[in-house]
Design a protein around this motif. Structure first.
Motif, PDB file in Angstrom:
ATOM      1  N   UNK A 181       0.854  -1.188   0.000  1.00 30.49           N
ATOM      2  CA  UNK A 181       0.000   0.000   0.000  1.00 30.49           C
ATOM      3  C   UNK A 181       0.887   1.235   0.000  1.00 30.49           C
ATOM      4  N   UNK A 182       0.739   2.074  -1.006  1.00 27.85           N
ATOM      5  CA  UNK A 182       1.563   3.277  -1.116  1.00 27.85           C
ATOM      6  C   UNK A 182       0.796   4.553  -0.787  1.00 27.85           C
ATOM      7  N   UNK A 183      -0.523   4.452  -0.663  1.00 29.01           N
ATOM      8  CA  UNK A 183      -1.354   5.605  -0.326  1.00 29.01           C
ATOM      9  C   UNK A 183      -1.725   5.527   1.148  1.00 29.01           C
ATOM     10  N   UNK A 184      -1.262   6.473   1.985  1.00 32.71           N
ATOM     11  CA  UNK A 184      -1.552   6.392   3.422  1.00 32.71           C
ATOM     12  C   UNK A 184      -3.041   6.434   3.735  1.00 32.71           C
TER      13      UNK A 184
ATOM     14  N   UNK B 104       1.157  18.987   8.112  1.00 37.37           N
ATOM     15  CA  UNK B 104       0.887  19.750   6.898  1.00 37.37           C
ATOM     16  C   UNK B 104       1.361  18.945   5.698  1.00 37.37           C
ATOM     17  N   UNK B 105       0.454  18.483   4.835  1.00 35.70           N
ATOM     18  CA  UNK B 105       0.872  17.683   3.675  1.00 35.70           C
ATOM     19  C   UNK B 105       1.768  18.480   2.731  1.00 35.70           C
ATOM     20  N   UNK B 106       2.780  17.819   2.198  1.00 37.82           N
ATOM     21  CA  UNK B 106       3.648  18.413   1.181  1.00 37.82           C
ATOM     22  C   UNK B 106       3.642  17.596  -0.107  1.00 37.82           C
ATOM     23  N   UNK B 107       2.925  16.487  -0.091  1.00 36.51           N
ATOM     24  CA  UNK B 107       2.839  15.603  -1.246  1.00 36.51           C
ATOM     25  C   UNK B 107       1.858  14.494  -0.936  1.00 36.51           C
ATOM     26  N   UNK B 108       1.653  13.556  -1.874  1.00 32.15           N
ATOM     27  CA  UNK B 108       0.686  12.476  -1.660  1.00 32.15           C
ATOM     28  C   UNK B 108       1.036  11.548  -0.506  1.00 32.15           C
TER      29      UNK B 108
END
Length: 217
Positions: free
Chosen positions: A29-32, A126-130
């Motif tokens: 799984x690569x999407x948290x 704070x998200x900085x990418x996917x």
């Protein structure tokens, strides 16, 4: 070409051993956001907290801690609301010199007798990418609590084939100043900036009620 008995024996005995070294890739799984929510505990046997510091301009000295524990309340639908708490036991510090291990635990540095633990509790993400973000939390060390921001990355998740546990993995990097935590001894020969390199796996805790127990009437 004629194969010698010794060559044939080597192939026959080595082949199973070579095959045993192949392991499946468990972190699929690569999407948290696709990992299940719930409580996860830090797997200390697959975690490290390393620090790097300039030593008199000659080298970048490195060390780490062996006793790390923590819990993650994971909320994939609202990642910034996830809660992380980590505790590091100062006496577990590990560097190449046994004498320095002892010195680092004195009041010259960590003062382990008075401040035996380092803790971190997250405040925001704070998200900085996917699969990356800026993780800010409160770091308590040497009796001082300061906000610290780390660059964190979701490495992957999935089911560990050896344990059948659901696992998530993260890595984080950042830099803190020793002087912010009243640990500025031996500067400037020993650098004030300390670079951190952190990696950890977390195992999901099964909180579902067990159904294989006999029912009481």
């Amino acid at each position: 070409m004629r194969l010698t008995p010794l060559f044939l024996a080597t192939v026959l005995f080595a082949a199973p051993a070579m095959a045993a070294q192949h392991m499946p890739v468990a972190a699929t799984v690569t999407d948290p956001a696709k990992m299940p929510a719930g409580l996860y505990t830090l797997d200390s046997s697959h975690a490290h907290t390393q620090f790097f510091i300039n030593h008199m301009g000659f080298s970048i000295y490195t060390g780490g801690f062996n006793d790390i524990s923590g819990q993650l309340v994971y909320k994939p639908d609202a990642l910034s609301d996830s809660k992380l708490n980590v505790t590091i036991k100062v006496p577990s510090i590990n560097v190449q010199s046994p004498k320095l291990v002892e010195h680092l635990q004195t009041p010259d540095f960590f003062d382990a007798a008075k401040y035996p633990e380092i803790t971190f509790a997250n405040q925001s993400l704070t998200p900085t990418g996917p699969n990356s973000g800026k993780l800010t939390g409160l770091l308590t060390m040497h009796g001082v609590t300061k906000p610290v921001t780390l660059d964190v990355k979701f490495l992957g998740g999935g089911v560990m084939p050896m344990t059948n546990a659901t696992v998530v993995g993260f890595a984080a990097t950042g830099t803190i100043k020793r002087s912010d935590f009243n640990m500025d001894g031996f500067t400037p020969g020993l650098g004030d900036d300390v670079r951190l390199d952190i990696s950890a796996e977390f195992d999901k805790v099964d909180t579902a009620p067990k159904t294989d127990q006999p029912q009481t009437k």
